[in-house]
Each structure stands twice: as C-alpha cells, then as structure tokens.
Scaffold this active site. Structure first.
Site, PDB file in Angstrom:
ATOM      1  CG  HIS A 175     -17.784  -7.110 -13.453  1.00  0.00           C
ATOM      2  ND1 HIS A 175     -16.425  -7.090 -13.635  1.00  0.00           N
ATOM      3  CD2 HIS A 175     -17.981  -7.491 -12.174  1.00  0.00           C
ATOM      4  CE1 HIS A 175     -15.822  -7.432 -12.517  1.00  0.00           C
ATOM      5  NE2 HIS A 175     -16.745  -7.692 -11.608  1.00  0.00           N
ATOM      6  CG  ASP A 219     -17.108 -10.720  -9.315  1.00  0.00           C
ATOM      7  OD1 ASP A 219     -15.935 -11.035  -9.577  1.00  0.00           O
ATOM      8  OD2 ASP A 219     -17.466  -9.540  -9.137  1.00  0.00           O
ATOM      9  CD  GLU A 269     -13.537  -6.814 -10.288  1.00  0.00           C
ATOM     10  OE1 GLU A 269     -13.909  -8.002 -10.161  1.00  0.00           O
ATOM     11  OE2 GLU A 269     -14.253  -5.847  -9.982  1.00  0.00           O
ATOM     12  CG  HIS A 274     -10.934  -5.046  -6.625  1.00  0.00           C
ATOM     13  ND1 HIS A 274     -11.261  -5.186  -5.295  1.00  0.00           N
ATOM     14  CD2 HIS A 274     -12.075  -5.253  -7.312  1.00  0.00           C
ATOM     15  CE1 HIS A 274     -12.553  -5.466  -5.185  1.00  0.00           C
ATOM     16  NE2 HIS A 274     -13.076  -5.515  -6.387  1.00  0.00           N
ATOM     17  CG  HIS A 282     -12.941  -1.598  -8.946  1.00  0.00           C
ATOM     18  ND1 HIS A 282     -13.415  -1.540  -7.664  1.00  0.00           N
ATOM     19  CD2 HIS A 282     -13.614  -2.623  -9.551  1.00  0.00           C
ATOM     20  CE1 HIS A 282     -14.342  -2.485  -7.496  1.00  0.00           C
ATOM     21  NE2 HIS A 282     -14.486  -3.150  -8.629  1.00  0.00           N
ATOM     22  CG  HIS A 285     -18.095  -3.725 -12.550  1.00  0.00           C
ATOM     23  ND1 HIS A 285     -16.819  -3.718 -13.048  1.00  0.00           N
ATOM     24  CD2 HIS A 285     -17.963  -4.079 -11.247  1.00  0.00           C
ATOM     25  CE1 HIS A 285     -15.962  -4.050 -12.102  1.00  0.00           C
ATOM     26  NE2 HIS A 285     -16.624  -4.267 -10.991  1.00  0.00           N
ATOM     27  CG  ASP A 292     -20.606  -5.843  -9.579  1.00  0.00           C
ATOM     28  OD1 ASP A 292     -19.834  -6.828  -9.612  1.00  0.00           O
ATOM     29  OD2 ASP A 292     -20.422  -4.883  -8.808  1.00  0.00           O
TER      30      ASP A 292
END
Ligand SMILES: *[C@@H]1O[C@H](CO)[C@@H](O)[C@H](O)[C@H]1NC(C)=O
Ligand SMILES: *[C@@H]1O[C@H](CO)[C@@H](O)[C@H](O)[C@H]1NC(C)=O
Ligand SMILES: *[C@@H]1O[C@H](CO)[C@@H](O)[C@H](O)[C@H]1NC(C)=O
Ligand SMILES: *[C@@H]1O[C@H](CO)[C@@H](O)[C@H](O)[C@H]1NC(C)=O
Ligand SMILES: [Zn+2]
Length: 423
Positions: A39, A41, A141, A168, A214, A235, A304
């Site tokens: 993961h 972003d 996600e 999420h 999540h 993650h 992450d």
C-alpha cells in the site's frame, strides 16, 4: 582461504564500501527477493500537491514526499500496490469519476517512465522483475469507488485494477467500515449484505484480490467465511501489539491463516505504537507477534507511505526498508522467512486468486443489482425508454426528487480533506 582471511577480507570490504557485514547480507537478500509492498498513496499526493499535473515533475527525485524512483531503487522495491483512493466525501457523488482520474494518473506515469510497468498478473509481475522495472499494481481503496455497481467493478478490472479494499473509513450500502467517523449506512447486524456477498463472489470470479484493511471485524469475518480465494489486509498491523481499530486481532489472524491469506504490516506510527512516535524495533515487534500467532507464511509489508503523517524513526521513506529487514535478521528471522515476507507470500496469494478465477471461468458475470432502497443516493438516474407509458426518458430514482437525503447532507458537510491519520 582460511576463515580468518575471510573475516579480514569481509571487514576490509565493509570498511572500503562503508557497509557492515549485516548490511551486505540484507543487500544480497533483497537483490534476490526485492520487495512487493501492499500500500502506497502516491496518487493521493499527486492530486493534493499537483492536481494530477505530472508533466512537469520528475518522479526520480521528489523532495516533498517519501516516494520516488531513486529511493524505490535504494530500498529494493520491485513492486508496489498503488492505491487509487478517493475520499469518502465523494460517496454517492463523483467517486467513480475521481477513481478513474487516479487510475489515469498512475497509468500515465507507467508510459512516461521507463522504470515503471503496469502489471495485472503474476506472470507480468515476475517478468517485470526480470526486466528490472518497478511494477505498478492498481488497487481501489474503498467500495464507495464502485458506487454499488458490479458493471463498474468489472470495468475497473478492465483498466487494470487487481485489488479492492471493501471499505475505507465510510460504510458502503453493503459493507461496514472499522471507523465510526461517518454516520451513514450504519447497521446493527448485517456487516455484509446480500449485495456485499455478490461483490465478494464477483471479485473471486474476476480474479481481484479482496482487501480487508479498513473493514469492520464483522465484515472481515463474513468475507473470510465466504471467499473462495485468499484475501489480504494490505496495510494493517497487530491489534494485540497496538489496540487501534485498523489493526487485526489474533482471532481474525487465525481465520486469515485458515484462508491462506496475508497481512501486510502497516508502518504508520499510530498503528505501530498507538502514539505519534515509533521506531523500527516497535515495527519488528508486530512482525514477531504475528509470526508467533500464524507463522511467517501469512506476513508481508504494506507501508502506507503517502497515506499517513508520521512514520517510525529510521523508516521514513521508501529507501528505508533494508533497515527493517536487518532488524528482523537480528531477531533470528531466517532468510527463507524474509524472502516470503518480501515477496513470495504475496506472489502465492495473487497466484491462488488467479487460480480461483480460472476455476470459475464458466460462470457468467453477475447481474445482481442493489435495490434502490438500499442506496440513499439522489444522484442515481434510472434510464427509461422514451416510449414507456408517457414517462420522461430520464427520471430520478428517489421519490423526493428535489430533496437531498439526510446521508447526502451529512456527506456534503464532511470536510473534503480528512486528516491523513485516518487513511
Ligand atoms: C534532488 O532534488 C534536490 C532539489 O529538489 C537536489 O538538491 C538534489 O541534488 C536532487 N538529487 C538527485 C539525486 O538528483
Ligand atoms: C518485460 O518482459 C516481458 C517478457 O519477459 C516482455 O513481454 C515485456 O514487454 C517487458 N516489458 C518491458 C517494459 O520491458
Ligand atoms: C441478523 O439479521 C438476520 C437477518 O438479516 C437474522 O436472521 C439474524 O437473526 C440476526 N441476528 C442477530 C444476532 O440479530
Ligand atoms: C524504540 O523505542 C523503545 C521505547 O521507547 C525503546 O525502548 C527502544 O530502545 C527503541 N529502539 C531503538 C532501536 O531506538
Ligand atoms: Zn488506508
């Protein structure tokens, strides 16, 4: 050569190149088994910092963020699952468009840079290693990105998406989040609705990796009982070591082991120490604990980076993974175990997901649709044939056409940019 000569030679090399013997061992191991991380972003940062205008930036060297090509190479990162995350505030609004735009920006990077290669299968993933490329894997996600539509899910698959986190920080009409931040779509007892079950089955049929980071524990349990393929937490870390709701409790780890799935440990300080600060030794504590509960075959790494604000001392960017591997070697993890953590476990899971897809090849795409009562969305249109009984050719689904529903108002009120620590 005598052992003594060997030792002298090694020390000499270390002295000349500034590497310790331990660092050299990590370098050799990670060259042979470079990392697949679960993961990152980056795409969210590209939107926030550059509005996705990437023509004028140089991804080799990005001083404002923790991710770039130079540091990927230094960190022995061979493949990265990149999130195409869009904020929960976009649910029932333009989440699908925003997700398409995040896919677009990552796909453009793959054509702009020789270093990158979009991969959609284990075969391509292995080839990209041979080619010395950094593999991009696309990952949605949050189920809000598909707007409760299996056709949308299938089209995302066609664009190269190979994994989806079911939620999420917001519930969807069909699955439950670990977060209570948003009040809409709350449920007492149904953590995976019948449409949610159809999503799981369709992801099995397509060969898309189901990601339970999540989701609520109830949703995770329901999916683990239902999925024909192994699943991942892309993650998340250990709840026993740090009691944050984003982490996974031991009883769920046991279920994950039975599923032959994978937990990819999140580095975010809040999920490591439950405090603002952490260090590498605390991250290693999560690895040790998870290995004690379910063994080394179900553990990976899902940093992450770019999705959170604070990272442990010594693990601040994508060049720093070797320091963690060195710490785990020091804690008597074997090289074989670490090879699995770095990439072999993920390859095994992805391959198993592909095999389930191949077994289901005869099953037609699901035509399951969510009922209109389950989606509280004033933006949904129902297309009708112009000739049908004098109805307008396009009408809104909800009877209260011009009123915003309560969830919609709540949605609109949520500040567009959430604090990153929630990611
Ligand atoms: C990266 O960029 C910074 C300035 O943004 C520069 O000082 C540095 O030398 C660059 N490093 C490399 C390896 O290009
Ligand atoms: C990587 O290698 C495979 C075959 O080994 C080839 O088909 C593919 O085009 C290569 N990709 C790149 C970007 O070089
Ligand atoms: C949960 O809901 C289902 C129907 O959706 C019902 O059959 C079941 O008894 C409920 N369980 C509890 C604990 O309320
Ligand atoms: C990490 O932090 C813990 C707790 O503060 C401390 O005991 C430990 O010595 C630290 N380890 C390193 C390597 O800094
Ligand atoms: Zn996240």
């Amino acid at each position: 050569m005598s052992q003594l000569q060997c030792i002298i030679l090694l020390s000499l090399c270390s002295w000349i190149y500034g590497h310790s013997e331990e660092e050299e061992k990590v370098r050799v191991l990670m060259s042979q088994y470079p990392l697949i991380d679960g993961h990152n972003d980056l795409a969210l940062q590209l939107r926030k910092l550059y509005n996705n205008n990437v023509n004028k930036i140089d991804l080799h060297n990005m001083s404002k963020i923790a991710t770039d090509i130079n540091r990927f190479r230094a960190g022995h990162v061979q493949a990265q699952m990149f999130s195409v995350y869009v904020l929960c505030g976009a649910q029932e609004k333009d989440a699908v468009r925003l997700t398409l735009e995040q896919i677009d920006v990552l796909r453009r990077l793959c054509t702009m840079y020789k270093d990158f290669e979009l991969v959609t299968s284990t075969k391509e993933l292995r080839n990209s290693h041979q080619n010395r490329s950094i593999a991009f894997m696309l990952s949605i996600e949050g189920g809000h990105s598909i707007d409760s539509s299996l056709p949308a899910l299938r089209m995302f698959y066609q664009l190269g998406v190979r994994s989806m986190a079911l939620t999420h920080t917001c519930n969807t009409p069909w699955a439950e989040s670990s977060s209570k931040l948003y009040k809409f779509y709350q449920r007492k007892n149904d953590s995976l609705t019948s449409f949610g079950r159809a999503v799981v089955k369709e992801m099995n049929r397509l060969g898309m990796i189901i990601d339970l980071s999540h989701t609520s524990w109830g949703t995770a349990q329901a999916v683990l009982d239902l999925s024909k393929a192994p699943v991942i937490f892309s993650h998340s870390s250990s709840y026993t070591v740090c009691g944050n709701g984003r982490n996974v409790p031991d009883w769920l780890l046991e279920k994950l082991k039975n599923n032959q799935g994978l937990i990819m440990v999140n580095f975010h300080s809040n999920f490591i120490s439950c405090k603002k600060k952490a260090n590498i030794s605390m991250v290693a504590d999560h690895f040790d604990h998870i290995k004690r509960i379910i063994g080394a075959d179900s553990i990976g790494i899902g940093s992450d980076f770019e999705g959170a604000e604070s990272f442990p001392q010594g693990l601040e960017d994508v060049s720093k993974y070797p320091a963690l591997i060195q710490e785990l070697l020091r804690r008597n993890w074997s090289e074989q175990e670490l090879a699995k953590v770095l990439r072999l476990n993920f390859l095994r899971v992805f391959e198993a997901v592909e095999m389930v897809r191949d077994k289901m090849i005869k099953e037609p795409p699901s035509e399951m649709q969510i009922s209109t009562e389950e989606v509280l969305n004033p933006c949904r249109l129902e297309l009708r044939h112009p000739g049908s009984a004098g109805h307008p050719s396009v009408s809104r689904v909800s009877s209260d056409q011009n009123q915003l529903s309560v969830p919609h108002i709540i949605l609109s009120a949520v500040p567009l940019l959430l604090t990153l620590s929630l990611l």
